[in-house]
Motif scaffolding. Structure first.
Motif, mmCIF file in Angstrom:
data_model
loop_
_atom_site.group_PDB
_atom_site.id
_atom_site.type_symbol
_atom_site.label_atom_id
_atom_site.label_comp_id
_atom_site.label_asym_id
_atom_site.label_seq_id
_atom_site.Cartn_x
_atom_site.Cartn_y
_atom_site.Cartn_z
ATOM 1 N N ARG A 14 46.234 39.387 42.775
ATOM 2 C CA ARG A 14 46.997 40.451 42.129
ATOM 3 C C ARG A 14 47.423 41.513 43.137
ATOM 4 N N SER A 15 46.504 41.909 43.970
ATOM 5 C CA SER A 15 46.789 42.928 44.977
ATOM 6 C C SER A 15 47.855 42.458 45.972
ATOM 7 N N GLU A 16 47.745 41.235 46.425
ATOM 8 C CA GLU A 16 48.705 40.702 47.400
ATOM 9 C C GLU A 16 50.109 40.583 46.798
ATOM 10 N N ILE A 17 50.204 40.098 45.555
ATOM 11 C CA ILE A 17 51.518 39.969 44.913
ATOM 12 C C ILE A 17 52.140 41.349 44.704
ATOM 13 N N ALA A 18 51.337 42.308 44.256
ATOM 14 C CA ALA A 18 51.846 43.668 44.046
ATOM 15 C C ALA A 18 52.352 44.262 45.354
ATOM 16 N N ASN A 19 51.621 44.045 46.437
ATOM 17 C CA ASN A 19 52.062 44.549 47.742
ATOM 18 C C ASN A 19 53.341 43.871 48.212
ATOM 19 N N MET A 20 53.469 42.577 47.944
ATOM 20 C CA MET A 20 54.692 41.861 48.326
ATOM 21 C C MET A 20 55.895 42.424 47.574
#
Length: 136
Positions: A14-20
């Motif tokens: 979730r964190s990685e997708i949001a940052n992307m």
């Protein structure tokens, strides 16, 4: 895989997708920075993961954003898989989640009802109406 590890992996994804999304790495024009990744549910065998997406924009714009993310799912999977270094990275499926907007609308309706009840009580008090339960 333990449930705690699945929750932790879901939170990392979730964190990685949001940052992307925030960094603008997903080049699809349907994906904008107003999309929010609420949660990621990873299946115990790591084969699939559901990504719940929401926004305060219209439902039509949310649908377009989810379609954009779904079409970029391969790119997102490969980018995150390089960072997380797990043996098998789950296949991502993006789902529109309207629960935040529904909750916001429910709170708004409850506030309207409370203000209406207060107005009715104020008018009753001004007119000198006494309820049956009050002793004279």
């Amino acid at each position: 895989m333990g449930e705690y590890r699945l929750l932790r992996l879901g939170e990392q994804i979730r964190s990685e997708i949001a940052n992307m999304i925030l960094r603008g790495e997903v080049k699809d024009p349907r994906v904008n920075q107003f999309l929010t990744i609420n949660r990621v549910e990873v299946v115990s065998d790591l084969a699939y993961a559901k990504v719940f997406v929401s926004t305060f924009m219209t439902d039509q714009q949310l649908g377009k954003g989810v379609q954009g993310l779904q079409s970029a799912a391969g790119f997102i999977q490969s980018t995150i898989a390089k960072k997380l270094r797990i043996r098998q990275f789950p296949k991502l499926t993006f789902v529109a989640d309207t629960s935040l907007k529904d909750g916001f609308n429910m709170v708004k309706k409850l506030d309207e009802l409370a203000s209406h009840d207060a107005e009715v009580a104020r008018k009753a008090a001004e007119s000198g109406y006494k309820s049956e339960n009050t002793a004279e």
